[in-house]
Design a protein around this motif. Structure first.
Motif, PDB file in Angstrom:
ATOM      1  N   GLY A   1      -3.016  -2.004  -3.273  1.00 18.55           N
ATOM      2  CA  GLY A   1      -1.795  -1.204  -3.359  1.00 18.55           C
ATOM      3  C   GLY A   1      -1.448  -0.788  -4.781  1.00 18.55           C
ATOM      4  N   PRO A   2      -0.277  -0.117  -4.912  1.00 19.85           N
ATOM      5  CA  PRO A   2       0.098   0.465  -6.209  1.00 19.85           C
ATOM      6  C   PRO A   2       0.557  -0.589  -7.219  1.00 19.85           C
ATOM      7  N   LEU A   3       0.612  -0.183  -8.477  1.00 18.83           N
ATOM      8  CA  LEU A   3       1.157  -1.107  -9.471  1.00 18.83           C
ATOM      9  C   LEU A   3       2.669  -1.147  -9.334  1.00 18.83           C
ATOM     10  N   THR A   4       3.255  -2.194  -9.888  1.00 20.98           N
ATOM     11  CA  THR A   4       4.696  -2.360  -9.803  1.00 20.98           C
ATOM     12  C   THR A   4       5.143  -3.101 -11.063  1.00 20.98           C
TER      13      THR A   4
ATOM     14  N   ASN B   1      11.459  -7.115  -3.359  1.00 26.98           N
ATOM     15  CA  ASN B   1      10.403  -7.777  -2.582  1.00 26.98           C
ATOM     16  C   ASN B   1      11.022  -8.933  -1.787  1.00 26.98           C
ATOM     17  N   PRO B   2      10.998  -8.859  -0.445  1.00 22.44           N
ATOM     18  CA  PRO B   2      11.692  -9.880   0.354  1.00 22.44           C
ATOM     19  C   PRO B   2      11.203 -11.304   0.087  1.00 22.44           C
TER      20      PRO B   2
ATOM     21  N   PHE C   1       2.186  -8.300  -4.243  1.00 21.00           N
ATOM     22  CA  PHE C   1       1.989  -6.857  -4.117  1.00 21.00           C
ATOM     23  C   PHE C   1       3.354  -6.191  -4.191  1.00 21.00           C
ATOM     24  N   LYS C   2       3.352  -4.873  -4.347  1.00 19.02           N
ATOM     25  CA  LYS C   2       4.613  -4.144  -4.207  1.00 19.02           C
ATOM     26  C   LYS C   2       5.138  -4.435  -2.800  1.00 19.02           C
TER      27      LYS C   2
END
Ligand SMILES: [Zn+2]
Ligand SMILES: [Zn+2]
Length: 218
Positions: A196-199, A208-209, A157-158
């Motif tokens: 969630g949103p696109l990335t 992204n950790p 995910f984002k």
């Protein structure tokens, strides 16, 4: 040229995608429509845009991604396509629904299993199937090289990755899936996630950790 339209459905805020070509043939990915009004939203979009659904794909079979499988199977006569490791997951649908307080009937429609590296042909378009277990034992991503986008399910995910604390999850597998299947793909690739949103992959590689952790290791 493919057009991608997303809906956010059900209590888990799951993204359902409709991907259609210029002939208005469509793939429905992870139909999460649960309530009758959500089913109507999906069906109205299809009829208003004069779209013909021809393929039903499931990235994985957690309940929020398959609530609408029976509806789509019955209304459009489509066979659900998913990885065979997801069969036990979809078989637990009524049980899982009871646990989360969202009663559901078992999926009794047709099923076809799809495999790692299989090429899914859709008109003149092609999707490569990537086997990406971890969040679920048979999670898949679908990569469209020509338009450089990934239908990623609950892998990435984002700013996050899919949860790995549920039965059937494996955090090591998830990290390994990202490393072996996603890392070789271009930074410019757009990722359409299950929530969630696109990335883009390039953006996640920078911010992204979980992805940064993988990059630091390799
Ligand atoms: Zn999931
Ligand atoms: Zn999900």
């Amino acid at each position: 040229m493919l057009t991608i339209h997303s809906f956010c459905f059900n209590a888990f805020q799951e993204n359902t995608y409709i991907i259609f070509n210029e002939q208005k043939e469509a793939i429905i990915v992870d139909p999460g429509c649960y309530a009758p009004n959500e089913q109507a939203t999906l069906a109205n979009y299809i009829s208003e845009n004069k779209i013909t659904p021809t393929l039903l794909l499931n990235t994985h079979c957690h309940l929020d991604h398959v609530f609408g499988n029976s509806f789509v199977n019955e209304k459009y006569g489509l066979t659900a396509h998913f990885h065979k490791n997801e069969q036990p997951v979809i078989d637990r649908l009524p049980e899982g629904g009871a646990r989360w307080g969202v009663p559901c009937e078992p999926y009794k429609g047709a099923v076809k299993y799809i495999l790692q590296d299989e090429i899914i042909k859709f008109g003149t378009d092609e999707f490569k199937v990537l086997f990406t277990p971890g969040h679920s034992p048979g999670s898949l991503c679908f990569y469209h090289a020509k338009q450089d986008f990934l239908i990623g399910g609950d892998l990435i995910f984002k700013d996050g990755v899919g949860r790995t604390d549920l039965p059937g999850c494996n955090p090591m597998d998830l990290m390994n899936s990202i490393k072996t299947q996603i890392l070789p793909l271009p930074d410019t690739m757009t990722i359409y996630s299950g929530h969630g949103p696109l990335t883009t992959w390039g953006r996640e590689k920078k911010a992204n950790p979980y992805v940064l952790h993988i990059l630091n290791e390799s």
